[in-house]
Design a protein around this motif. Structure first.
Motif, PDB file in Angstrom:
ATOM      1  N   ALA A  67       1.002  -1.245   0.122  1.00  0.00           N
ATOM      2  CA  ALA A  67      -0.130   0.032   0.051  1.00  0.00           C
ATOM      3  C   ALA A  67       0.910   1.372   0.189  1.00  0.00           C
ATOM      4  CB  ALA A  67      -1.042  -0.047   1.017  1.00  0.00           C
ATOM      5  N   ARG A  68       2.190   1.191   0.316  1.00  0.00           N
ATOM      6  CA  ARG A  68       2.944   2.236   0.434  1.00  0.00           C
ATOM      7  C   ARG A  68       4.052   2.039  -0.694  1.00  0.00           C
ATOM      8  NH1 ARG A  68       4.894   6.636   3.055  1.00  0.00           N
ATOM      9  NH2 ARG A  68       3.378   6.311   5.032  1.00  0.00           N
ATOM     10  N   HIS A  69       4.430   3.140  -1.548  1.00  0.00           N
ATOM     11  CA  HIS A  69       5.288   3.128  -2.566  1.00  0.00           C
ATOM     12  C   HIS A  69       6.502   3.727  -2.117  1.00  0.00           C
ATOM     13  CE1 HIS A  69       2.106   2.541  -5.925  1.00  0.00           C
ATOM     14  NE2 HIS A  69       2.080   1.360  -4.938  1.00  0.00           N
ATOM     15  N   GLY A  70       6.471   4.920  -1.527  1.00  0.00           N
ATOM     16  CA  GLY A  70       7.590   5.538  -0.875  1.00  0.00           C
ATOM     17  C   GLY A  70       7.899   4.874   0.487  1.00  0.00           C
ATOM     18  N   VAL A  71       8.707   3.846   0.253  1.00  0.00           N
ATOM     19  CA  VAL A  71       8.927   3.020   1.480  1.00  0.00           C
ATOM     20  C   VAL A  71      10.339   3.287   2.163  1.00  0.00           C
ATOM     21  CG1 VAL A  71       7.781   0.920   0.417  1.00  0.00           C
ATOM     22  CG2 VAL A  71      10.328   1.392  -0.131  1.00  0.00           C
ATOM     23  N   ARG A  72      11.155   4.300   1.479  1.00  0.00           N
ATOM     24  CA  ARG A  72      12.374   4.712   2.156  1.00  0.00           C
ATOM     25  C   ARG A  72      12.165   6.022   3.016  1.00  0.00           C
ATOM     26  NH1 ARG A  72      17.644   3.013  -1.334  1.00  0.00           N
ATOM     27  NH2 ARG A  72      18.324   2.403   0.537  1.00  0.00           N
ATOM     28  N   ARG A  73      13.056   6.253   3.938  1.00  0.00           N
ATOM     29  CA  ARG A  73      12.985   7.476   4.685  1.00  0.00           C
ATOM     30  C   ARG A  73      12.902   8.687   3.879  1.00  0.00           C
ATOM     31  NH1 ARG A  73      14.115   8.774   9.827  1.00  0.00           N
ATOM     32  NH2 ARG A  73      14.925   6.584  10.245  1.00  0.00           N
ATOM     33  N   GLY A  74      12.043   9.309   4.011  1.00  0.00           N
ATOM     34  CA  GLY A  74      11.961  10.754   3.315  1.00  0.00           C
ATOM     35  C   GLY A  74      11.308  10.599   2.230  1.00  0.00           C
ATOM     36  N   GLN A  75      10.489   9.650   1.774  1.00  0.00           N
ATOM     37  CA  GLN A  75      10.078   9.519   0.377  1.00  0.00           C
ATOM     38  C   GLN A  75       8.641   9.854   0.677  1.00  0.00           C
ATOM     39  OE1 GLN A  75      10.954   5.549  -1.157  1.00  0.00           O
ATOM     40  NE2 GLN A  75      12.701   6.139  -1.962  1.00  0.00           N
ATOM     41  N   ILE A  76       8.047  10.881   0.310  1.00  0.00           N
ATOM     42  CA  ILE A  76       6.762  11.277   0.515  1.00  0.00           C
ATOM     43  C   ILE A  76       5.669  10.496  -0.455  1.00  0.00           C
ATOM     44  CG2 ILE A  76       5.155  13.225   0.012  1.00  0.00           C
ATOM     45  CD1 ILE A  76       7.563  15.221   0.468  1.00  0.00           C
ATOM     46  N   ASP A  77       4.818  10.240   0.379  1.00  0.00           N
ATOM     47  CA  ASP A  77       3.556   9.232  -0.357  1.00  0.00           C
ATOM     48  C   ASP A  77       2.246   9.633   0.156  1.00  0.00           C
ATOM     49  OD1 ASP A  77       2.002   7.316  -1.356  1.00  0.00           O
ATOM     50  OD2 ASP A  77       3.512   5.598  -1.209  1.00  0.00           O
ATOM     51  N   VAL A  78       1.566  10.633  -0.342  1.00  0.00           N
ATOM     52  CA  VAL A  78       0.456  11.149   0.156  1.00  0.00           C
ATOM     53  C   VAL A  78      -0.809   9.894   0.161  1.00  0.00           C
ATOM     54  CG1 VAL A  78      -1.358  12.722  -0.378  1.00  0.00           C
ATOM     55  CG2 VAL A  78       1.041  13.527  -0.612  1.00  0.00           C
ATOM     56  N   SER A  79      -0.614   9.122  -1.028  1.00  0.00           N
ATOM     57  CA  SER A  79      -1.693   8.281  -1.063  1.00  0.00           C
ATOM     58  C   SER A  79      -1.821   7.240  -0.163  1.00  0.00           C
ATOM     59  CB  SER A  79      -1.589   7.341  -2.486  1.00  0.00           C
ATOM     60  OG  SER A  79      -1.542   8.219  -3.700  1.00  0.00           O
ATOM     61  N   ALA A  80      -0.304   6.844   0.472  1.00  0.00           N
ATOM     62  CA  ALA A  80      -0.405   5.936   1.507  1.00  0.00           C
ATOM     63  C   ALA A  80      -0.661   6.407   2.745  1.00  0.00           C
ATOM     64  CB  ALA A  80       1.117   5.623   1.654  1.00  0.00           C
ATOM     65  N   ARG A  81      -0.661   7.771   3.085  1.00  0.00           N
ATOM     66  CA  ARG A  81      -1.109   8.434   4.195  1.00  0.00           C
ATOM     67  C   ARG A  81      -3.012   8.492   4.109  1.00  0.00           C
ATOM     68  NH1 ARG A  81       1.660   8.029   8.106  1.00  0.00           N
ATOM     69  NH2 ARG A  81       0.428   9.725   9.259  1.00  0.00           N
ATOM     70  N   LEU A  82      -3.126   8.655   3.101  1.00  0.00           N
ATOM     71  CA  LEU A  82      -4.682   8.511   2.886  1.00  0.00           C
ATOM     72  C   LEU A  82      -5.375   7.212   3.116  1.00  0.00           C
ATOM     73  CD1 LEU A  82      -7.475  10.182   2.239  1.00  0.00           C
ATOM     74  CD2 LEU A  82      -7.062   9.348  -0.045  1.00  0.00           C
ATOM     75  N   ILE A  83      -4.591   5.916   2.751  1.00  0.00           N
ATOM     76  CA  ILE A  83      -4.906   4.827   2.966  1.00  0.00           C
ATOM     77  C   ILE A  83      -4.865   4.472   4.547  1.00  0.00           C
ATOM     78  CG2 ILE A  83      -4.401   2.193   2.647  1.00  0.00           C
ATOM     79  CD1 ILE A  83      -3.343   2.976   0.016  1.00  0.00           C
ATOM     80  N   TRP A  84      -3.761   4.949   5.075  1.00  0.00           N
ATOM     81  CA  TRP A  84      -3.380   4.939   6.781  1.00  0.00           C
ATOM     82  C   TRP A  84      -4.733   5.598   7.441  1.00  0.00           C
ATOM     83  CZ3 TRP A  84      -3.411   8.905  10.301  1.00  0.00           C
ATOM     84  CH2 TRP A  84      -2.900   8.470  11.641  1.00  0.00           C
ATOM     85  N   LEU A  85      -5.276   6.687   6.855  1.00  0.00           N
ATOM     86  CA  LEU A  85      -6.401   7.281   7.651  1.00  0.00           C
ATOM     87  C   LEU A  85      -7.815   6.452   7.257  1.00  0.00           C
ATOM     88  CD1 LEU A  85      -7.838   9.892   8.965  1.00  0.00           C
ATOM     89  CD2 LEU A  85      -7.993  10.784   6.583  1.00  0.00           C
ATOM     90  N   PHE A  86      -7.857   6.058   6.096  1.00  0.00           N
ATOM     91  CA  PHE A  86      -8.988   5.028   6.104  1.00  0.00           C
ATOM     92  C   PHE A  86      -8.926   3.831   6.896  1.00  0.00           C
ATOM     93  CE2 PHE A  86      -9.245   6.565   1.192  1.00  0.00           C
ATOM     94  CZ  PHE A  86     -10.032   7.435   1.427  1.00  0.00           C
ATOM     95  N   GLY A  87      -7.873   3.429   7.051  1.00  0.00           N
ATOM     96  CA  GLY A  87      -7.648   2.311   8.104  1.00  0.00           C
ATOM     97  C   GLY A  87      -7.972   2.825   9.539  1.00  0.00           C
ATOM     98  N   LYS A  88      -7.580   3.868  10.050  1.00  0.00           N
ATOM     99  CA  LYS A  88      -7.885   4.420  11.314  1.00  0.00           C
ATOM    100  C   LYS A  88      -9.424   4.834  11.387  1.00  0.00           C
ATOM    101  CE  LYS A  88      -3.907   4.620  13.035  1.00  0.00           C
ATOM    102  NZ  LYS A  88      -3.511   3.823  14.571  1.00  0.00           N
ATOM    103  N   LEU A  89     -10.173   5.150  10.197  1.00  0.00           N
ATOM    104  CA  LEU A  89     -11.656   5.337  10.216  1.00  0.00           C
ATOM    105  C   LEU A  89     -12.393   3.874  10.273  1.00  0.00           C
ATOM    106  CD1 LEU A  89     -11.903   8.480   8.006  1.00  0.00           C
ATOM    107  CD2 LEU A  89     -12.191   8.455  10.574  1.00  0.00           C
ATOM    108  N   GLY A  90     -11.778   2.953   9.872  1.00  0.00           N
ATOM    109  CA  GLY A  90     -12.270   1.612   9.835  1.00  0.00           C
ATOM    110  C   GLY A  90     -13.110   1.320   8.284  1.00  0.00           C
ATOM    111  N   TRP A  91     -12.848   2.199   7.406  1.00  0.00           N
ATOM    112  CA  TRP A  91     -13.093   2.086   6.180  1.00  0.00           C
ATOM    113  C   TRP A  91     -12.335   1.161   5.335  1.00  0.00           C
ATOM    114  CZ3 TRP A  91     -14.125   8.182   4.983  1.00  0.00           C
ATOM    115  CH2 TRP A  91     -14.986   8.351   5.696  1.00  0.00           C
ATOM    116  N   ALA A  92     -10.865   0.820   5.516  1.00  0.00           N
ATOM    117  CA  ALA A  92      -9.982   0.106   4.912  1.00  0.00           C
ATOM    118  C   ALA A  92      -9.528  -0.950   5.834  1.00  0.00           C
ATOM    119  CB  ALA A  92      -9.014   0.863   4.226  1.00  0.00           C
TER     120      ALA A  92
END
Length: 317
Positions: free
Chosen positions: A272-297
């Motif tokens: 689910a995260r493409h920017g897997v190394r330190r400093g690699q910005i991945d906005v899509s992964a952060r949104l998926i993380w948020l969906f997970g916290k909300l119980g939607w993913a």
């Protein structure tokens, strides 16, 4: 019945044919229309912006609709529907299919079928948009860049969804959204015009909203997405072992919402995260993380350190 996890697609075991006939004359016309008209708007944008109707409302609407539709593609079409990087509630699944369709990159089932085919044959014969299909000379690479960037869309051959996206073909909700694509195309162009008109209470605001947050926004998103197919298979860093020539190209990381960490993605496609190394910005992964916290993913496939370590090239450790 709905299937959340995409089937494994391999190039060497093909129960269904690779292609499903050719695009109709109408489909070819629409492909050219959707690719060319926004591109012409983008070409006109710079001279028109000089002393012409570009205001903060237009910029705000363009950023909003760009972010919404880009994430519809990156989180929805790509990471969820194509690779099954996470499971989604029915409401989120439909919302992702709708917002991804509003990027004007084609109906969801065809988009997913093309991308799964790309992974099955990455940078080999059968890949619908590899830049390496014509050779390695300067002329061949120029031809390959054009083909990978947008030329491949003008070919008549259609990827077979029965082979590459049977789970989506069997999904009633997704088939319905797939059929809605023409209507959603109208929505993605007219909604900015409506918003611009209402926010400025003027026809001029509607016109500039249509131009900047409609046509120009679509064109910019098109070329950012297409650059992942072209640039990110030609230049950049390749820290991970992959079967193809995918590369990480950091200048596109923010505009692509993390999709340009393409070598990392091809090394571990279902992550689910493409920017897997330190400093690699991945906005899509952060949104998926948020969906997970909300119980939607749920069932989110986050990077596994040991898995990454096995794929990391010795020279980059």
């Amino acid at each position: 019945m709905r299937t959340e996890v995409p089937p494994t697609v391999r190039a060497d075991t093909a129960p269904q044919p690779l292609l499903a006939g050719e695009k109709s004359a109408t489909e070819m016309f629409l492909v050219k229309l959707f690719a060319v008209i926004p591109a012409l708007a983008l070409a006109a944008a710079v001279p028109l912006a000089w002393g012409w109707g570009l205001g903060w409302v237009d910029i705000g609407l363009a950023v909003f609709f760009y972010t919404l539709t880009c994430l519809g593609v990156t989180v929805g079409f790509h990471r969820h529907f194509t690779h099954g990087a996470f499971k989604a509630t029915r409401a989120l699944r439909i919302a992702l299919a709708v917002t991804g369709s509003m990027a004007m990159q084609g109906p969801v089932i065809g988009w997913v079928a093309d991308h799964r085919r790309h992974h099955a044959y990455a940078d080999r014969e059968g890949d619908p948009h590899s830049p390496w299909l014509f050779g390695t000379s300067a002329r061949s690479l120029a031809k390959g860049f054009w083909h990978a960037h947008m030329g491949w869309m003008f070919q008549r051959d259609m990827t077979n969804p029965a082979r590459f996206a049977p789970d989506l073909v069997a999904d009633t909700d997704i088939r319905r959204v797939d059929r809605w694509f023409p209507a959603l195309t109208a929505v993605t162009l007219l909604a900015p015009a409506l918003a611009g008109g209402l926010l400025t209470w003027s026809w001029w605001g509607a016109l500039t909203g249509f131009f900047w947050a409609g046509l120009v926004r679509v064109a910019v998103l098109h070329h950012v997405t297409w650059s992942v197919n072209s640039i990110c298979h030609m230049i950049g860093d390749r820290p991970f072992t992959a079967r193809d020539r995918s590369a990480n190209f950091w200048p596109l990381a923010i505009l692509s919402m993390g999709e340009s960490w393409h070598n990392s993605h091809h090394a571990d496609p279902t992550c689910a995260r493409h920017g897997v190394r330190r400093g690699q910005i991945d906005v899509s992964a952060r949104l998926i993380w948020l969906f997970g916290k909300l119980g939607w993913a749920t069932g989110i496939h986050w990077p596994q350190p040991e898995r990454l370590a096995r794929r990391l090239k010795a020279t980059t450790r």
